[in-house]
Design a protein around this motif. Structure first.
Motif, mmCIF file in Angstrom:
data_model
loop_
_atom_site.group_PDB
_atom_site.id
_atom_site.type_symbol
_atom_site.label_atom_id
_atom_site.label_comp_id
_atom_site.label_asym_id
_atom_site.label_seq_id
_atom_site.Cartn_x
_atom_site.Cartn_y
_atom_site.Cartn_z
ATOM 1 N N HIS A 55 0.685 -1.218 -0.067
ATOM 2 C CA HIS A 55 -0.097 -0.056 0.064
ATOM 3 C C HIS A 55 0.889 1.158 0.039
ATOM 4 O O HIS A 55 0.479 2.050 -0.899
ATOM 5 C CB HIS A 55 -1.073 0.027 1.291
ATOM 6 C CG HIS A 55 -1.706 -1.300 1.363
ATOM 7 N ND1 HIS A 55 -2.357 -1.693 2.460
ATOM 8 C CD2 HIS A 55 -2.156 -2.182 0.417
ATOM 9 C CE1 HIS A 55 -2.887 -2.692 2.217
ATOM 10 N NE2 HIS A 55 -3.060 -2.966 0.976
ATOM 11 N N THR A 56 1.657 1.379 0.951
ATOM 12 C CA THR A 56 2.452 2.622 1.017
ATOM 13 C C THR A 56 3.809 2.498 -0.029
ATOM 14 O O THR A 56 4.192 3.562 -0.419
ATOM 15 C CB THR A 56 3.181 2.722 2.661
ATOM 16 O OG1 THR A 56 3.769 1.732 2.954
ATOM 17 C CG2 THR A 56 1.979 3.155 3.416
ATOM 18 N N ALA A 57 4.221 1.381 -0.338
ATOM 19 C CA ALA A 57 5.416 1.207 -1.186
ATOM 20 C C ALA A 57 4.821 1.698 -2.790
ATOM 21 O O ALA A 57 5.859 1.850 -3.379
ATOM 22 C CB ALA A 57 5.838 -0.052 -1.211
ATOM 23 N N THR A 58 3.650 1.671 -2.960
ATOM 24 C CA THR A 58 3.166 1.769 -4.443
ATOM 25 C C THR A 58 2.325 3.138 -4.631
ATOM 26 O O THR A 58 1.798 3.074 -5.564
ATOM 27 C CB THR A 58 2.765 0.527 -4.949
ATOM 28 O OG1 THR A 58 1.508 0.161 -4.397
ATOM 29 C CG2 THR A 58 3.489 -0.610 -4.638
ATOM 30 N N ALA A 59 2.184 3.552 -3.448
ATOM 31 C CA ALA A 59 1.000 4.871 -3.681
ATOM 32 C C ALA A 59 1.957 6.039 -4.659
ATOM 33 O O ALA A 59 2.920 6.413 -4.358
ATOM 34 C CB ALA A 59 0.817 5.429 -2.477
ATOM 35 N N ALA A 60 0.976 6.219 -5.527
ATOM 36 C CA ALA A 60 1.390 7.535 -6.609
ATOM 37 C C ALA A 60 1.337 8.911 -5.655
ATOM 38 O O ALA A 60 2.035 9.778 -5.965
ATOM 39 C CB ALA A 60 1.042 7.302 -7.840
ATOM 40 N N ALA A 61 0.184 8.908 -4.877
ATOM 41 C CA ALA A 61 0.028 10.101 -4.150
ATOM 42 C C ALA A 61 -0.905 9.571 -3.175
ATOM 43 O O ALA A 61 -1.779 8.768 -3.299
ATOM 44 C CB ALA A 61 -0.759 11.145 -5.404
ATOM 45 N N TYR A 62 -1.087 10.571 -2.203
ATOM 46 C CA TYR A 62 -2.051 10.390 -1.289
ATOM 47 C C TYR A 62 -3.099 11.635 -1.296
ATOM 48 O O TYR A 62 -2.741 12.658 -1.578
ATOM 49 C CB TYR A 62 -1.511 10.298 0.249
ATOM 50 C CG TYR A 62 -0.496 9.266 0.404
ATOM 51 C CD1 TYR A 62 -1.300 7.877 0.796
ATOM 52 C CD2 TYR A 62 0.699 9.287 0.413
ATOM 53 C CE1 TYR A 62 -0.259 6.850 1.097
ATOM 54 C CE2 TYR A 62 1.610 8.140 0.723
ATOM 55 C CZ TYR A 62 1.042 6.785 1.139
ATOM 56 O OH TYR A 62 1.490 5.948 1.276
ATOM 57 N N GLY A 63 -4.461 11.312 -1.036
ATOM 58 C CA GLY A 63 -5.161 12.610 -0.969
ATOM 59 C C GLY A 63 -5.849 12.716 0.497
ATOM 60 O O GLY A 63 -6.162 11.358 1.145
#
Length: 386
Positions: free
Chosen positions: A280-288
């Motif tokens: 989840h955190t290793a592949t997130a392109a962005a967070y909202g």
């Protein structure tokens, strides 16, 4: 063998476990839905929504809305062209959602799904939030008027295709313009984007820490596990909650997980922490982050949920993966409820660049590597009174 060991084996490439689909294991795979994923009564609404018309089409869109832990904490009362949305307090999660922010945000998602669907059903929708005051479980009244078409056709078309994608995302950057434009559609809520790599890394580490804290809290862990439907029998009975199909697993890994005995709560927690850190955190392109004036305000919670639904549908229409991630705020609210030291608010605020009391709910986005599985849904007759 446990599902946890199976997932570990699949992760290092021992694909021969698929051969176990014969014999006794094959029987379990069949009864556990390995060959019928996404089909049958708990999934009919996803497949049938496009053919439903009139007021039922609008209400069905509400049932298909994103919501926390798939608790589906809504009741609908329909009188002619008026739809009332009520909270079902029996579906609250007081340990994982101590303030109720996710519960009411989920109801806001249902409201906005119905507003968006109204145009595709030939209506315009007039919404009044909390007609009896915010102390009431009467969340919204939606009056439908004939003659609408609405500007949200692409979002309406995405309603039956919108699913939470917990799988890995590619490293391709995301163009946020198509998503950011939705923020202006909902007064009282906004979106804060976290795209810088260093900030994403800090936020990712905080998500992992919060996930570890939740799994280390026996009451939070047990409550969350109570909403996990371990096999097809549970899905058919409850038609809610989280399932193996919704965990973003690869095909072989998912088959193996269904083939073997149900995982324990301890194994499930360990898998969640590992997935949060390594996928989840290793592949997130962005967070909202959906922001509001005060996360404790009921109207703000519902309003923020309305924007969250728009963001998820917009992401779906653009082919993006969307994954709700609220571990940090769940721990903030849990610590406050227990009177324990608040170990997350200060760092949450630093990442937001604004007070922690304005960050309602959050999510990650990216280009998905896998197609997400469908989540079960109760039928209209289960949740609607007329």
């Amino acid at each position: 063998m446990t599902r946890r060991s199976t997932l570990r084996w699949a992760g290092i490439g021992l694909g021969t476990v698929a051969a176990a689909g014969a014999g006794v294991g094959g029987t379990r795979a069949a009864t556990n839905g390995a060959f019928t994923a996404g089909s049958g009564a708990p999934y009919d609404l996803w497949h049938d929504w496009a053919t439903i018309s009139g007021v039922d089409r609008v209400v069905a869109a509400g049932v298909l809305a994103c919501n926390p832990h798939n608790t589906q904490a809504w009741r609908f009362a329909v009188t002619g062209d008026v739809i009332e949305v009520h909270s079902d307090p029996t579906r609250r999660m007081p340990r994982n959602d101590a303030s109720g922010r996710e519960h009411f945000a989920g109801l806001g998602c249902a409201v906005e799904n119905m507003v968006i669907a109204a145009g595709s059903a030939g209506f315009t929708a007039e919404v009044v939030l909390f007609p009896d005051g915010t102390a009431s479980d009467f969340v919204a009244r939606i009056a439908l008027r004939a003659g609408g078409s609405g500007p949200d056709r692409a979002l309406a078309d995405a309603i039956p295709r919108r699913h939470t994608n917990r799988g890995p995302y590619t490293g391709e950057p995301v163009d946020l313009r198509g998503l950011a434009s939705q923020a202006s559609r909902i007064d009282g809520a906004g979106v804060l984007w976290i795209t810088d790599q260093a900030a994403r890394d800090r936020l990712g580490a905080l998500y992992v820490e919060a996930t570890e804290a939740i799994t280390a809290d026996p009451d939070q862990s047990a409550e969350a596990f109570g909403w996990f439907r371990n096999d097809r029998g549970d899905i058919d009975v409850h038609r809610d909650g989280l399932t193996l199909d919704g965990q973003g697993l690869g095909g072989l890994t998912l088959f193996a997980a269904k083939l073997l005995p149900a995982q324990s709560r301890t194994d499930g927690d360990a898998f969640w922490v590992k997935a949060t850190r390594e996928v989840h955190t290793a592949t997130a392109a962005a967070y909202g982050v959906i922001t509001v004036g005060d996360v404790a305000d009921r109207t703000a919670q519902v309003t923020g949920g309305r924007l969250l639904a728009r963001m998820h549908l917009a992401a779906t229409s653009l082919g993006l993966g969307f994954h709700h991630m609220n571990q940090i705020t769940e721990r903030i609210d849990r610590d406050h409820a227990l009177g324990s030291p608040d170990v997350f608010s200060r760092r949450w605020a630093a990442l937001l660049g604004r007070p922690a009391t304005t960050g309602l709910v959050s999510f990650r986005i990216g280009h998905p590597e896998r197609t997400p599985g469908l989540s079960p849904r109760r039928s209209l007759t289960d949740v609607v009174t007329r």
